[in-house]
Design an enzyme around this catalytic site. Structure first.
Site, PDB file in Angstrom:
ATOM      1  N   TYR A   1      -5.454   4.111  -5.100  1.00  0.00           N
ATOM      2  CA  TYR A   1      -3.734   3.777  -4.872  1.00  0.00           C
ATOM      3  C   TYR A   1      -3.554   2.373  -5.320  1.00  0.00           C
ATOM      4  O   TYR A   1      -2.550   2.354  -5.905  1.00  0.00           O
ATOM      5  CB  TYR A   1      -3.433   4.075  -3.575  1.00  0.00           C
TER       6      TYR A   1
ATOM      7  N   LYS B   1      -0.880   0.978  -8.441  1.00  0.00           N
ATOM      8  CA  LYS B   1      -0.102   0.061  -8.253  1.00  0.00           C
ATOM      9  C   LYS B   1       0.081  -1.320  -8.929  1.00  0.00           C
ATOM     10  O   LYS B   1       1.015  -1.738  -9.234  1.00  0.00           O
ATOM     11  CB  LYS B   1       0.277  -0.015  -6.597  1.00  0.00           C
TER      12      LYS B   1
END
EC number: 1.1.1.304
Length: 257
Positions: free
Chosen positions: A152, A156
């Site tokens: 994750y 990002k």
């Protein structure tokens, strides 16, 4: 003529909050999500409140479907003014256990979906010969990587990079590209993160991981969808015309950059 905004991942959570704020700001709203049942519920709710809103089910990870989403918005409302690339997914996995399936899923949705949204919106703005605003969902994890959130965090960081690159390349066309970076919010995504962290640590109970993260917030509370929506409202307005390439933290004082 009212301006038009697309918000992806708008059936619930932060995306729904952003969509409602922009609707209150007077925008025509295109609600995008892959969860059709929840999406139609949100569309019904918005229409009952008097908002100019339509729903569109699609997969943001598919370039063609992102292009078709933009064309749908133009067909419905005449033009596009703001693209909010909000759709995203998470995963909680120790670094030694991250596999191909997780990498593919998160990069396809979080990174490819954002890039394809940038491209589709920018091409429409150029075709319209109009200024436009592209607003991407980044995260505190786009500024600082977190344990067991490696994939994750990597996605990002990629979103932040594409935000900067797009801002530099599209500035001379009058298109601004920015991102919002939420922190710890009481959303379904954070509920999932909390549950997965409990599975990895027998000493934790449900809610412990969320509370541990929340306890570090200097302003003393976890994030509400309206906190993010307020920033997006500003970035979608003319007041933000001189801001581009920024991934702005809205986390209550958790990460400092």
């Amino acid at each position: 003529m009212s301006k038009t905004a697309i918000i992806t991942g708008a059936a619930g959570g932060l995306g729904k909050g952003i969509a409602e704020r922009l609707a209150n700001d007077g925008f025509n709203i295109v609600l995008q999500d892959i969860n059709e049942a929840l999406l139609l519920e949100t569309e019904k709710e918005f229409k009952e409140k008097g908002y100019q809103a339509v729903a569109y089910k699609s997969d943001v990870s598919k370039k063609k479907e992102q292009e078709e989403l933009v064309q749908f918005a133009v067909t419905e409302f005449g033009q596009l003014d703001v693209m909010v690339n909000n759709a995203g997914v998470d995963a909680v996995t120790p670094i030694l256990e991250i596999g191909e399936e997780e990498l593919s899923k998160l990069f396809n949705i979080n990174v490819f979906g954002t890039l394809f949204g940038i491209q589709a919106a920018a091409n429409q703005f150029i075709k319209q010969k109009s200024k436009g605003k592209i607003i991407n969902a980044c995260s505190i994890a786009g500024h600082e990587s977190y344990e067991v959130l490696g994939t994750y965090s990597a996605t990002k960081h990629s979103v932040r990079s594409f935000t900067q690159t797009a801002a530099k390349e599209l500035a001379d066309k009058g298109i601004t590209v920015n991102a919002y970076c939420p922190g710890v919010a009481k959303t379904e995504m954070w509920d999932r993160i909390d549950e997965e962290m409990v599975k990895l640590d027998d000493s934790l109970e449900i809610g412990d991981a969320f509370e541990a993260f929340s306890s570090e917030i200097k302003l003393g509370r976890y994030q509400e969808p309206s906190d993010v929506a307020n920033l997006v409202s500003f970035l979608a307005s003319n007041d933000s015309d001189y801001i581009t390439g920024q991934s702005i933290l809205t986390d209550g004082g958790l990460v400092y950059r």
